[in-house]
Design an enzyme around this catalytic site. Sequence first.
Site, short mmCIF file in Angstrom:
data_model
loop_
_atom_site.label_atom_id
_atom_site.label_comp_id
_atom_site.label_asym_id
_atom_site.label_seq_id
_atom_site.Cartn_x
_atom_site.Cartn_y
_atom_site.Cartn_z
N SER A 24 24.82 16.56 56.35
CA SER A 24 24.15 15.52 55.54
C SER A 24 25.19 14.59 54.92
CB SER A 24 23.35 16.24 54.44
OG SER A 24 22.30 15.45 53.98
N PRO A 25 24.84 13.31 54.72
CA PRO A 25 25.80 12.39 54.08
C PRO A 25 26.11 12.85 52.66
CG PRO A 25 23.63 11.35 54.35
CD PRO A 25 23.58 12.65 55.07
N TYR A 189 17.82 4.05 45.17
CA TYR A 189 18.69 2.90 45.42
C TYR A 189 17.82 1.69 45.80
CZ TYR A 189 22.06 6.54 44.82
OH TYR A 189 22.77 7.59 44.28
N ARG A 237 16.67 7.53 55.82
CA ARG A 237 16.45 8.56 54.80
C ARG A 237 15.52 8.01 53.74
NH1 ARG A 237 20.41 12.94 51.94
NH2 ARG A 237 19.94 13.91 53.93
N ARG A 334 25.42 20.99 50.82
CA ARG A 334 26.37 21.84 50.08
C ARG A 334 26.80 23.07 50.85
NH1 ARG A 334 22.40 21.76 45.13
NH2 ARG A 334 21.07 21.75 46.98
C1 FNR Z 1 24.88 14.30 48.27
N1 FNR Z 1 23.69 13.76 48.76
C2 FNR Z 1 23.71 12.50 49.30
N2 FNR Z 1 22.60 12.00 49.93
C3 FNR Z 1 22.65 10.81 50.56
O1 FNR Z 1 21.65 10.41 51.13
N3 FNR Z 1 23.79 10.07 50.56
C4 FNR Z 1 24.93 10.48 49.94
O2 FNR Z 1 25.98 9.82 50.00
C5 FNR Z 1 24.88 11.71 49.23
N4 FNR Z 1 25.95 12.16 48.53
C6 FNR Z 1 26.02 13.49 48.15
C7 FNR Z 1 27.22 14.04 47.71
C8 FNR Z 1 27.33 15.41 47.44
C9 FNR Z 1 28.66 15.99 47.04
C10 FNR Z 1 26.18 16.22 47.56
C11 FNR Z 1 26.26 17.71 47.28
C12 FNR Z 1 24.97 15.67 47.93
C13 FNR Z 1 22.53 14.62 49.02
C14 FNR Z 1 22.74 15.48 50.27
O3 FNR Z 1 22.89 14.67 51.42
C15 FNR Z 1 21.58 16.46 50.48
O4 FNR Z 1 20.40 15.73 50.73
C16 FNR Z 1 21.37 17.37 49.27
O5 FNR Z 1 22.61 17.90 48.83
C17 FNR Z 1 20.42 18.51 49.58
O6 FNR Z 1 20.90 19.29 50.65
P1 FNR Z 1 21.69 20.69 50.40
O7 FNR Z 1 22.97 20.38 49.70
O8 FNR Z 1 20.79 21.58 49.58
O9 FNR Z 1 21.93 21.23 51.79
#
Ligand code: FNR
Length: 371
Positions: A24-25, A189, A237, A334
């Site tokens: 994921s980003p 956003y 997204r 994460r």
């Molecule tokens: C994110 N998330 C996030 N989402 C997104 O659309 N663009 C982004 O740049 C970010 N940045 C970001 C940074 C960090 C450090 C984290 C932990 C999370 C959200 C991420 O992509 C994801 O949707 C969520 O973290 C939920 O998934 P997990 O972590 O439970 O697998």
Amino acid sequence: HGPPRLFTPLTVRDVTLKNRVVVSPMCQHSAEPGGVAGAWHLVHLGKFALGGAGLIFVESTAVEPGARIGIRDVGLWSDAQVAPFKSIVDFVHANGAAIGVQLAHAGRKAGSQALWEGGRALTVEQLRATGEPWRRVGPSAVAAGPEWSVPDALDREGIAEIRRMFAAAAERADRAGFDVLELHFGHGYLVASFLSPHANLRDDAYGGSRENRMRLAIEIARDVRAVWPEGKPLFVRISAVDGTADGWGLDDSVVLARELKAVGVDVIDCSSGGLSDETRNMNVPRGLGFQVPFSERIRREAEVMTQAVGVILDGPQAESILEEGGADLIAVGRQALYDPYWAHHAAHALGYDLGFEGWPVQHGPWLAKRA
Ligand code: FNR
């Protein structure tokens, strides 16, 4: 019997992902000056290629310098940002994965600190002190919450300019060699703020009815699809529910997903929340796979491919989401930071690739010889 579903390839347009595991980003707040990707990004993203993921997303990447989420986010607003991304793309390709970039405009939530610095909104004075062209804009002059300054409401020319910035960034993403593009229309956003009846109080063609509030999303998707090569997949997204009472909900997301599909979007990446301070931690019950029901319903009712994300922790959980029709792709955030080799370990947990053949050749044969 064949491989687990998680390790079954998926072809979208001309791109074949070797498996269903997506990183994921994730914002790194670590760009070099000028919003350029550097050594941090090469190692951060490159390790997920070694770790076996099929598709790796670069973090939220700004289409405008003044519209970054964090002040050290990467961007694709300038040609100087293309070559540094290209070397990362080449490394990921050489190591067997596909790579995508998530394009974003932070809108009224531009300019925040990294979590390790507090994760708060920067003040207008702090932004001005950077000497960079920061601006907060939105559909209407409504702040994202008490810690945020009031954004400027965009006029028609301002909206047209942002559409052009998305398309220009998409062209640069193609030149950098990215396989997949994702548009960030979630988490409060810019585009998410247009979707919301709380943030969008306009009375022109971009506000009021749901159709009007969706207009900017559809226009950007259509503009980007027109310049992004026909053979390359386009993801969007969304926050499937924005977490506010009487706000953007799942019924709305089903309609939006259908319309995005009609203009050439291939995959809906189903997240939630983030519209305002109160929903930053997403007023959605959080637990294992808490957003999968959104993905499942959008996939079934809008008849579009989806990506599920959010507390998906291991191979068996991911496999059952795919088996039950919850999604086409599984994004891990994460848990990939915790274990960059998540995909290889998920395979083993499913009894697959026990001979380490999917691992980097530099490592796999040695691991296969372990006693
Ligand atoms: C994110 N998330 C996030 N989402 C997104 O659309 N663009 C982004 O740049 C970010 N940045 C970001 C940074 C960090 C450090 C984290 C932990 C999370 C959200 C991420 O992509 C994801 O949707 C969520 O973290 C939920 O998934 P997990 O972590 O439970 O697998």
